[in-house]
Design a protein around this motif. Structure first.
Motif, PDB file in Angstrom:
ATOM      1  N   LYS A  88     -24.543  79.276  64.994  1.00 52.62           N
ATOM      2  CA  LYS A  88     -24.116  80.237  63.974  1.00 52.62           C
ATOM      3  C   LYS A  88     -25.043  80.199  62.766  1.00 52.62           C
ATOM      4  N   LEU A  89     -25.434  79.000  62.363  1.00 53.59           N
ATOM      5  CA  LEU A  89     -26.340  78.878  61.211  1.00 53.59           C
ATOM      6  C   LEU A  89     -27.709  79.481  61.512  1.00 53.59           C
ATOM      7  N   ILE A  90     -28.233  79.242  62.709  1.00 53.99           N
ATOM      8  CA  ILE A  90     -29.528  79.816  63.088  1.00 53.99           C
ATOM      9  C   ILE A  90     -29.435  81.335  63.125  1.00 53.99           C
ATOM     10  N   ALA A  91     -28.372  81.865  63.721  1.00 60.91           N
ATOM     11  CA  ALA A  91     -28.203  83.322  63.785  1.00 60.91           C
ATOM     12  C   ALA A  91     -28.059  83.927  62.388  1.00 60.91           C
ATOM     13  N   ALA A  92     -27.354  83.239  61.504  1.00 64.16           N
ATOM     14  CA  ALA A  92     -27.215  83.733  60.129  1.00 64.16           C
ATOM     15  C   ALA A  92     -28.557  83.721  59.412  1.00 64.16           C
ATOM     16  N   ALA A  93     -29.346  82.664  59.633  1.00 63.19           N
ATOM     17  CA  ALA A  93     -30.672  82.596  59.016  1.00 63.19           C
ATOM     18  C   ALA A  93     -31.586  83.700  59.551  1.00 63.19           C
ATOM     19  N   VAL A  94     -31.492  83.978  60.850  1.00 69.05           N
ATOM     20  CA  VAL A  94     -32.280  85.069  61.437  1.00 69.05           C
ATOM     21  C   VAL A  94     -31.855  86.408  60.846  1.00 69.05           C
ATOM     22  N   CYS A  95     -30.559  86.580  60.648  1.00 70.91           N
ATOM     23  CA  CYS A  95     -30.049  87.819  60.051  1.00 70.91           C
ATOM     24  C   CYS A  95     -30.617  88.018  58.645  1.00 70.91           C
ATOM     25  N   VAL A  96     -30.597  86.965  57.846  1.00 65.64           N
ATOM     26  CA  VAL A  96     -31.129  87.054  56.482  1.00 65.64           C
ATOM     27  C   VAL A  96     -32.626  87.322  56.508  1.00 65.64           C
ATOM     28  N   ALA A  97     -33.343  86.599  57.362  1.00 62.24           N
ATOM     29  CA  ALA A  97     -34.797  86.775  57.440  1.00 62.24           C
ATOM     30  C   ALA A  97     -35.169  88.187  57.877  1.00 62.24           C
ATOM     31  N   LEU A  98     -34.485  88.700  58.885  1.00 62.22           N
ATOM     32  CA  LEU A  98     -34.776  90.064  59.344  1.00 62.22           C
ATOM     33  C   LEU A  98     -34.449  91.092  58.276  1.00 62.22           C
ATOM     34  N   HIS A  99     -33.367  90.861  57.553  1.00 63.48           N
ATOM     35  CA  HIS A  99     -33.002  91.832  56.520  1.00 63.48           C
ATOM     36  C   HIS A  99     -33.984  91.810  55.354  1.00 63.48           C
ATOM     37  N   VAL A 100     -34.442  90.619  54.987  1.00 60.22           N
ATOM     38  CA  VAL A 100     -35.437  90.528  53.915  1.00 60.22           C
ATOM     39  C   VAL A 100     -36.750  91.154  54.362  1.00 60.22           C
ATOM     40  N   TRP A 101     -37.106  90.940  55.638  1.00 59.13           N
ATOM     41  CA  TRP A 101     -38.382  91.435  56.151  1.00 59.13           C
ATOM     42  C   TRP A 101     -38.354  92.934  56.382  1.00 59.13           C
TER      43      TRP A 101
END
Length: 103
Positions: free
Chosen positions: A72-85
């Motif tokens: 869940k933490l990895i998926a949340a981090a990917v979500c944030v990274a993709l949204h920032v990018w």
């Protein structure tokens, strides 16, 4: 449950949904200008709802970290990274969901 009970539940749900969708139009009437309070809620509520959803999704991560909380933490981090990018909500949601399913 019998079919009559299910039909009544569906009809009550449909009526409540229709009422809630029509309520803003009946309250505001034919006004051209949206009241300031409504505009404020339109600006602040999306972020508040997302914050509540994030807290709800990640509330059990500390207790289940080794059994899947890290996913869940990895998926949340990917979500944030993709949204920032990409600055695209659809891409960040789909991308993080795919990462979580793969993990």
């Amino acid at each position: 449950m019998n079919d009559r009970y299910v039909l009544i539940c569906i009809l009550v749900s449909a009526a409540a949904t229709l009422f809630m969708r029509a309520l803003p139009f009946t309250i505001l009437g034919k006004r051209k200008q949206i009241p300031e309070k409504i505009r404020y809620l339109g600006r602040i509520l999306p972020a508040a709802i997302m914050a509540v959803l994030i807290v709800y999704c990640l509330k059990e991560v500390p207790t289940e970290f080794l059994s899947g909380g890290y996913k869940k933490l990895i998926a949340a981090a990917v979500c944030v990274a993709l949204h920032v990018w990409k600055k695209n909500t659809f891409v960040s949601i789909i991308g993080s969901t795919i990462v979580y399913m793969l993990l």
